[in-house]
Design a protein around this motif. Sequence first.
Motif, PDB file in Angstrom:
ATOM      1  N   GLN A 242      23.682  15.515  22.589  1.00 19.17           N
ATOM      2  CA  GLN A 242      24.421  14.599  23.455  1.00 19.17           C
ATOM      3  C   GLN A 242      25.291  13.641  22.634  1.00 19.17           C
ATOM      4  O   GLN A 242      26.422  13.319  23.025  1.00 19.17           O
ATOM      5  N   HIS A 246      29.636  12.969  22.907  1.00 15.97           N
ATOM      6  CA  HIS A 246      30.160  11.706  23.417  1.00 15.97           C
ATOM      7  C   HIS A 246      30.740  10.865  22.289  1.00 15.97           C
ATOM      8  O   HIS A 246      30.455  11.085  21.118  1.00 15.97           O
ATOM      9  N   THR A 249      27.083   6.569  21.773  1.00 21.48           N
ATOM     10  CA  THR A 249      25.864   6.644  22.573  1.00 21.48           C
ATOM     11  C   THR A 249      24.925   5.520  22.183  1.00 21.48           C
ATOM     12  O   THR A 249      24.639   5.321  21.005  1.00 21.48           O
ATOM     13  N   ASP A 319      30.108   5.556  25.998  1.00 22.04           N
ATOM     14  CA  ASP A 319      30.267   6.409  27.173  1.00 22.04           C
ATOM     15  C   ASP A 319      28.962   7.105  27.578  1.00 22.04           C
ATOM     16  O   ASP A 319      28.962   7.916  28.511  1.00 22.04           O
ATOM     17  N   LEU A 320      27.852   6.810  26.888  1.00 17.18           N
ATOM     18  CA  LEU A 320      26.561   7.363  27.288  1.00 17.18           C
ATOM     19  C   LEU A 320      25.445   6.417  26.850  1.00 17.18           C
ATOM     20  O   LEU A 320      25.461   5.892  25.738  1.00 17.18           O
ATOM     21  N   ILE A 322      21.208   6.466  26.591  1.00 19.30           N
ATOM     22  CA  ILE A 322      19.970   7.245  26.666  1.00 19.30           C
ATOM     23  C   ILE A 322      18.809   6.273  26.592  1.00 19.30           C
ATOM     24  O   ILE A 322      18.733   5.462  25.668  1.00 19.30           O
ATOM     25  N   ALA A 340      27.243   1.696  29.552  1.00 21.53           N
ATOM     26  CA  ALA A 340      28.120   2.868  29.417  1.00 21.53           C
ATOM     27  C   ALA A 340      29.264   2.774  30.414  1.00 21.53           C
ATOM     28  O   ALA A 340      29.086   2.387  31.567  1.00 21.53           O
ATOM     29  N   SER A 348      28.571   4.435  35.531  1.00 19.82           N
ATOM     30  CA  SER A 348      27.823   4.454  34.276  1.00 19.82           C
ATOM     31  C   SER A 348      27.159   5.816  34.118  1.00 19.82           C
ATOM     32  O   SER A 348      26.775   6.450  35.094  1.00 19.82           O
ATOM     33  N   LYS A 349      27.040   6.261  32.879  1.00 18.77           N
ATOM     34  CA  LYS A 349      26.415   7.551  32.610  1.00 18.77           C
ATOM     35  C   LYS A 349      25.194   7.334  31.737  1.00 18.77           C
ATOM     36  O   LYS A 349      25.278   6.700  30.681  1.00 18.77           O
ATOM     37  N   ALA A 350      24.064   7.877  32.190  1.00 22.92           N
ATOM     38  CA  ALA A 350      22.830   7.655  31.445  1.00 22.92           C
ATOM     39  C   ALA A 350      21.889   8.833  31.591  1.00 22.92           C
ATOM     40  O   ALA A 350      21.923   9.570  32.579  1.00 22.92           O
TER      41      ALA A 350
END
Length: 800
Positions: A242, A246, A249, A319-320, A322, A340, A348-350
């Motif tokens: 990942q 991206h 992160t 942009d990510l 985790i 993110a 938001s991206k998670a």
Amino acid sequence: MSTLPPSFDDWFSRRGWSLHPHQQELLDRAAEPALLLIAPTGGGKTLAGFLPTLAELADGAHKGIHTLYVSPLKALAADIKRNLRTPVDEMGLPIRIEDRTGDTSATARKRQRADPPHILLTTPESLALLTSYEDAPRIFAGLSRVIVDEIHALAESKRGDQLMLALSRLQALAPEMRRVGLSATVEDPAAIAAYLARNPDPCAIVHADPGPDPDIAMLTTDERPPWSGGGGKYAIPAVLEQVRKHRTTLIFHNTRAQAEIFFHNLWLANDDDLPIGIHHGSLAREQRERVEAAMVAGDLRAIVATGSLDLGIDWGDVDLVIQVGAPKNVKRLVQRIGRANHRYNAPSKALLVPANRFEVVECVAALQAVKARDLDGDPRGPGPRDVLCQHIAIRACAGPFDAGELYAEVTSAGAYAGLTREAFDDCLNFVATGGYALRAYDRYQRLQQRPDGLWQLRDPRRARQIRMNIGTIIDTDMLKVRLRGRGGKPLGEVEEGFAATLTAGDTFLIGGRVVRYETLREMVVEVSPRADKEPRIATYMGTKFATSTQLSHRILEMFRSRDWAGLPAHTRDWLELQARVSHLPEADRILVESFTHDGRPHSCIYGFAGRNAMQTLGLLLTQRMEEMGLHPLGFVATDYATLIWGLEPLTDPAPLFAQGDLRAAFEDWLAGNAVMKRTFKSSAIIAGLIERNTPGARATGRQATFSSDILYDTLRRYDPDHLLLDITREEALRGLVDFGRIEELLARTHGRIDHVQAERVTPLAAPMLLEMGRVPVMGAARERLLAEEAAILLATAGLE
């Protein structure tokens, strides 16, 4: 509608921007005494908060501090300063912006008092310090607005209580001061509004468009999560994949130790040499600043972090996000995933990475809660009195005061609105004399009442010591770590207790690197680089999160409804097997499973009350089992259950849970327990009875503990009704032992108990046995033996 000066309109036009509706509303309502803005991450909260300030300062007529900005983090204050400079510089506004935190030099702090900037960015501790000076009335004479950022985070701690008391003081100095609170994650807006406002003033609540739902899911991995543990090491190949996909992160962990372990393993697997950093509160400031600068420059592909990057800092092009390990709290998860795509109306991206098999269930429950916009949080209790005692001492530093006027100020702070005059006077008398048992000792005589009725410091020189001990954060006793040699590079801090276990040659992780312990010199741990040995792990306390009540209830509802579509097949099979051989836990019943393992009777009690509460329950139940002649040998607790083993089997669990008896046992246990001494020490430091810092010296953790233990034992013997003992009991109940959640468990189950006598270890109990650390083998063979032990155990439980 309020209009901005022409220079603002031109600036917005050049950038192709227009005001969002909530920004315009804050501008229109800027004259109101208090406003709470709830807007999504990336929704322009900060600009909304500052626009009225910038507009009011645009003509250059204001002298001194106009707006005070308070944030939970020093780094956030520095970030806001950086972001504010852009519009101010590009519009040529005559506005001075400065920050004042623990990192600000003494020279700068002195200059700021003599010539305050128009906008001062600070933290609760630094603000409290400023109010303690004799010239505070001059410094804050022109104060018009206070902006409290990330107010939800402050409202959950004593730092927020200290801040609200400081604001009550500022309101007395600047009666027209207006308050603005900013947050993206508020579960009870009315409660936070009441907390922010000056009692009984109203506080208007402004809701921004919440924006699109976040793009959030569980990370798919080739390897299944392990049955126990919290590191997430199994997911590292998938996490690295990942990171490659991206730009930047953020990889969040719940504790500093877990972050260090994960970063170390991530770096070992980083065959592509991707630039990766680590950021947490125990690292040296220089190292944190290097990581922050690299984030701003876009030089890092991933940053492993803890709560130090939770809040509204806007660094780099993330942009990510985790989250490794179950988030334990939905509000915290929402805050973290908001890092993110930190832009208005951008989802938001998670990805969530459960650290073990049970956390799969918890992560799915958290995902459902986020998508339902169902935030969690516990109701606020009354303002803590140890913080009030410190505030009274701070007020005395600034000069003589009238007790009635100070009481009126204090009760204007929402959390203290219900404080009685008698309770206030008890705190005042404690600050003045130390209380009945201590009033004979000069060191506790801090205040005296003048003939005119005003209170003042007995010795003006005490003001310096009081200022040196301002704050409600009780540091775990930390020691600096430096590379050995003249001018050795600072690496960070480790706990004093951990350092005490080290001998020359031992290795440990700090800042993602393996170092070798050499010596302890003048309270500094000296180390040398040593990358060729297996490290021990620095034991950072950090924050020990417990699963929130709301999230626990979601998990139990998932069990009841059998709505398991969101669970991976291996987890569904696990729960189905549990339902066949035993029961699934239910919200209105206590499930007790008894079975024999390794020739010993075991009992597993499922309460879903959070780790602190389940730990306390284990202590109480083993004490009662001892009285019943069952001879318990030990127990282990997680967020959802307590596993007890002993010499005699448990045949009837009902007597263990008689609520009145359990409460009485708790009171007896608590009175003489080390938990009380630990809590007493914290409250005594905050209230000022124990001074950690004195001119020219700092007490070590052991010295402070020794001093607090003597005081605790003395007060219990000679003054059992002492104010600080009463405060200690309150703090212990709602803090370390979380007895309130045990009472909530007993109340919702009403004595209903399901007792399952199982022929073998049950599926849900199996991971608890792995928590016990039954294979105390260190070194290269450790993981192999643990895996073999787990395979045997899980096969016994019928699990693959």
